[in-house]
Scaffold this motif. Structure first.
Motif, PDB file in Angstrom:
ATOM      1  N   ARG A   1       0.843  -1.207   0.000  1.00  0.00           N
ATOM      2  CA  ARG A   1       0.000   0.000   0.000  1.00  0.00           C
ATOM      3  C   ARG A   1       0.869   1.244   0.000  1.00  0.00           C
TER       4      ARG A   1
ATOM      5  N   ILE B   1       3.545   1.797   2.003  1.00  0.00           N
ATOM      6  CA  ILE B   1       4.088   2.207   3.317  1.00  0.00           C
ATOM      7  C   ILE B   1       5.617   2.251   3.288  1.00  0.00           C
TER       8      ILE B   1
ATOM      9  N   SER C   1      16.901  -7.645   1.870  1.00  0.00           N
ATOM     10  CA  SER C   1      16.421  -9.025   2.003  1.00  0.00           C
ATOM     11  C   SER C   1      16.139  -9.623   0.632  1.00  0.00           C
TER      12      SER C   1
ATOM     13  N   ALA D   1      15.120  -7.027  -5.442  1.00  0.00           N
ATOM     14  CA  ALA D   1      14.205  -6.245  -6.291  1.00  0.00           C
ATOM     15  C   ALA D   1      13.601  -5.043  -5.569  1.00  0.00           C
ATOM     16  N   ILE D   2      13.919  -4.852  -4.295  1.00  0.00           N
ATOM     17  CA  ILE D   2      13.165  -3.857  -3.517  1.00  0.00           C
ATOM     18  C   ILE D   2      13.681  -2.423  -3.683  1.00  0.00           C
TER      19      ILE D   2
HETATM   20  C1  LIG Z   1       9.607  -5.484   1.648  1.00  0.00           C
HETATM   21  C2  LIG Z   1       8.516  -4.709   2.403  1.00  0.00           C
HETATM   22  C3  LIG Z   1       9.189  -3.822   3.450  1.00  0.00           C
HETATM   23  C4  LIG Z   1       7.756  -3.871   1.382  1.00  0.00           C
HETATM   24  O1  LIG Z   1       6.843  -3.023   2.056  1.00  0.00           O
HETATM   25  P1  LIG Z   1       5.527  -2.454   1.307  1.00  0.00           P
HETATM   26  O2  LIG Z   1       4.927  -1.430   2.190  1.00  0.00           O
HETATM   27  O3  LIG Z   1       4.706  -3.591   0.865  1.00  0.00           O
HETATM   28  O4  LIG Z   1       6.187  -1.756   0.043  1.00  0.00           O
HETATM   29  P2  LIG Z   1       5.472  -0.655  -0.883  1.00  0.00           P
HETATM   30  O5  LIG Z   1       3.992  -0.907  -0.902  1.00  0.00           O
HETATM   31  O6  LIG Z   1       5.909   0.703  -0.497  1.00  0.00           O
HETATM   32  O7  LIG Z   1       6.093  -1.039  -2.291  1.00  0.00           O
HETATM   33  C5  LIG Z   1       6.636  -0.083  -3.156  1.00  0.00           C
HETATM   34  C6  LIG Z   1       6.946  -0.755  -4.462  1.00  0.00           C
HETATM   35  O8  LIG Z   1       7.948  -1.750  -4.239  1.00  0.00           O
HETATM   36  C7  LIG Z   1       7.467  -3.020  -4.698  1.00  0.00           C
HETATM   37  N1  LIG Z   1       7.945  -4.020  -3.758  1.00  0.00           N
HETATM   38  C8  LIG Z   1       7.808  -3.999  -2.421  1.00  0.00           C
HETATM   39  N2  LIG Z   1       8.377  -5.104  -1.887  1.00  0.00           N
HETATM   40  C9  LIG Z   1       8.855  -5.826  -2.928  1.00  0.00           C
HETATM   41  C10 LIG Z   1       9.548  -7.070  -3.015  1.00  0.00           C
HETATM   42  N3  LIG Z   1       9.832  -7.792  -1.909  1.00  0.00           N
HETATM   43  N4  LIG Z   1       9.917  -7.502  -4.238  1.00  0.00           N
HETATM   44  C11 LIG Z   1       9.639  -6.779  -5.348  1.00  0.00           C
HETATM   45  N5  LIG Z   1       8.984  -5.575  -5.312  1.00  0.00           N
HETATM   46  C12 LIG Z   1       8.598  -5.117  -4.116  1.00  0.00           C
HETATM   47  C13 LIG Z   1       5.973  -2.900  -4.671  1.00  0.00           C
HETATM   48  O9  LIG Z   1       5.371  -3.819  -5.538  1.00  0.00           O
HETATM   49  C14 LIG Z   1       5.757  -1.480  -5.079  1.00  0.00           C
HETATM   50  O10 LIG Z   1       5.924  -1.404  -6.501  1.00  0.00           O
HETATM   51  P3  LIG Z   1       5.084  -0.330  -7.378  1.00  0.00           P
HETATM   52  O11 LIG Z   1       5.505   1.026  -6.850  1.00  0.00           O
HETATM   53  O12 LIG Z   1       5.551  -0.614  -8.753  1.00  0.00           O
HETATM   54  O13 LIG Z   1       3.663  -0.630  -7.100  1.00  0.00           O
HETATM   55  C15 LIG Z   1       7.532  -5.651   3.126  1.00  0.00           C
HETATM   56  O14 LIG Z   1       6.884  -6.437   2.170  1.00  0.00           O
HETATM   57  C16 LIG Z   1       8.193  -6.535   4.157  1.00  0.00           C
HETATM   58  O15 LIG Z   1       8.244  -6.186   5.321  1.00  0.00           O
HETATM   59  N6  LIG Z   1       8.696  -7.721   3.724  1.00  0.00           N
HETATM   60  C17 LIG Z   1       9.296  -8.698   4.618  1.00  0.00           C
HETATM   61  C18 LIG Z   1      10.503  -8.173   5.386  1.00  0.00           C
HETATM   62  C19 LIG Z   1      11.543  -7.589   4.470  1.00  0.00           C
HETATM   63  O16 LIG Z   1      11.939  -8.194   3.484  1.00  0.00           O
HETATM   64  N7  LIG Z   1      12.031  -6.383   4.833  1.00  0.00           N
HETATM   65  C20 LIG Z   1      13.076  -5.705   4.106  1.00  0.00           C
HETATM   66  C21 LIG Z   1      14.365  -5.922   4.793  1.00  0.00           C
HETATM   67  S1  LIG Z   1      15.753  -5.290   3.878  1.00  0.00           S
END
Ligand SMILES: CC(C)(COP(=O)(O)OP(=O)(O)OC[C@H]1O[C@@H](n2cnc3c(N)ncnc32)[C@H](O)[C@@H]1OP(=O)(O)O)[C@@H](O)C(=O)NCCC(=O)NCCS
Length: 417
Positions: free
Chosen positions: A97, A99, A124, A127-128
């Protein structure tokens, strides 16, 4: 009567309150699908900087977070303060969403307003973070070495004054800290380890072992003191035919000089009953590859280590040293931090570097993530040109910038924060 559902109040991003720590532990365990032991929770807490922690709140409920750790990291030119981004999580009920995007934006804006000019993190998933302007700045290699046949070459250095001491890691902590502190300035990416970090490195509860032995330590030393150390855990085992099949997992190995370094590797490769040595993270220029008679036995694999984000182009580029003089105009694309977008003149020589806005025509067009990727000195910019990611308008400009930004010792962080 109005039967429309109430609109959901927007999640608010604000400094996280330390009293919300128990909530953080819950959401982090959910996000990472893990259960933390009480000891691990305490170690996490000791690593946090609550005054630099951001929370995403849905009402009173914490649903996401990030922290900027105050790290001192070796950059090309020497150790400097940088921001280490960690504790990034969003509870699964609130994922996708936007965040994380808002947490990242708020964190970068606050760094822009007066924090460190460079942010680094361990991802982690690969792709992030590219979308937030981070570039893959550091690679690491993992080695899975079958000990049968893995021998150090005759040219491997040795020093008869060196000896090995098998010691409980906690008892050797002072020696380990001393060795690491001396090694720190020698490689971009290494960062100073706080007492809380050493506590985490040396933690030896059942959960930290993950089915392996307790943490083991061997120190290389002479009469003047420690010159290196290795930390490892082992998994004992035998084959169906009762042959040794143990695996030794090296988590830390540092030497202050070539002879100490070679001796520590010789020791782990020659341990009795060990069939394989697994080193999950080593620098891409690890001298070990020049020491083995058969380097193919490294069975090396490649992974990304740290990602870097140039927060402010004009503060970050003069913040590091350069390997060769350079004078280029770069045209930076940065949609996430628009204050970086546009043309900048970078001039650097042995006396230092400057970076100013300019109206002069650009020599190179590039996204900010490539500046982050090259920041620690481990990237050849020509490969980004070949991938169609950057472009030069003055012939030779990319080569000149690449030579200036590269650094003889390849970057490596070696420890996830
Ligand atoms: C990774 C994480 C922090 C993403 O948070 P989120 O609030 O869902 O991210 P957002 O909604 O702001 O996403 C922003 C963009 O990044 C993309 N994105 C987010 N997480 C992603 C992932 N793991 N892989 C690929 N793309 C990702 C989203 O699809 C979105 O893309 P868009 O702008 O094209 O729609 C969350 O899913 C999480 O806590 N995951 C497990 C723990 C983790 O991996 N933490 C990171 C540690 S380094």
């Amino acid at each position: 009567m109005n039967s429309q559902p109430k609109p959901r109040p927007e999640t608010v991003i604000r400094p996280m309150d330390e009293s919300d720590w128990p909530q953080w532990v819950e959401i982090d365990q959910e996000a990472f699908v893990e259960d933390y032991s009480p000891a691990r929770v305490e170690r996490f807490k000791a690593l946090m900087e609550f005054d630099r922690m951001l929370g995403a709140y849905d009402g009173d409920r914490l649903v996401g977070s990030t922290v900027g750790l105050s790290l001192t990291m070796t950059l090309p030119g020497g150790p400097r303060p940088v921001c280490g981004v960690s504790a990034v999580c969003v509870i699964p009920s609130h994922r996708r969403r936007g965040i994380l995007s808002r947490l990242m934006r708020t964190q970068l804006e606050s760094l822009h307003e007066g924090g460190e000019p460079v942010a680094l993190l361990y991802a982690s998933e690969g792709a992030i973070y590219g979308r937030f302007g981070y570039g893959r700045a550091v690679d690491n290699l993992f080695f899975r070495i079958p000990t049968r046949g893995a021998r150090l070459a005759d040219h491997a250095p040795s020093d008869p004054s060196l000896r090995l001491r098998v010691v409980r890691p906690a008892a050797a902590r002072g020696d380990l800290e001393k060795v690491f502190e001396s090694v720190l300035p020698s490689r971009p990416g290494l960062y100073r380890r706080s007492p809380a970090m050493w506590d985490a490195i040396l933690a030896d509860d059942e959960k930290s072992r993950r089915g392996r032995s307790s943490l083991r330590c061997v120190v290389a030393e002479d009469d003047a003191g420690p010159r290196g150390y290795v930390l490892f855990r082992a998994k004992a085992g035998v084959t169906d035919h009762d042959l040794p099949d143990g695996e030794l997992r090296v988590s830390d190995l540092f030497g202050l000089d070539p002879a100490a370094y070679a001796l520590l590797w010789r020791h782990v490769l020659e341990r009795d009953l060990v069939a394989r040595v697994f080193a999950p993270s080593r620098p891409v220029d690890d001298p070990l590859m020049h020491l083995l008679t058969e380097p193919r036995l490294l069975n090396a694999g490649w992974l990304d280590d740290m990602w870097a984000r140039v927060v402010d182009v004009d503060r970050a580029l003069p913040y590091r040293a350069y390997s060769a003089p350079v004078d280029v105009v770069i045209d930076v694309t940065d949609t996430f931090c628009p204050w970086n977008a546009g043309r900048w003149r970078l001039s650097a020589d042995a006396s230092g570097a400057t970076c100013h806005r300019t109206n002069d025509p650009a020599d190179i067009e590039l996204p900010v993530s490539v500046l982050g990727a090259a920041y620690l000195g481990g990237r050849a910019l020509g490969s980004y040109e070949a991938a169609g990611i950057i472009r030069e308008t003055r012939p030779g400009a990319i080569r000149a910038l690449s030579a200036a930004m590269s650094w003889e010792t390849r970057p490596w962080g070696g420890l996830i924060f």
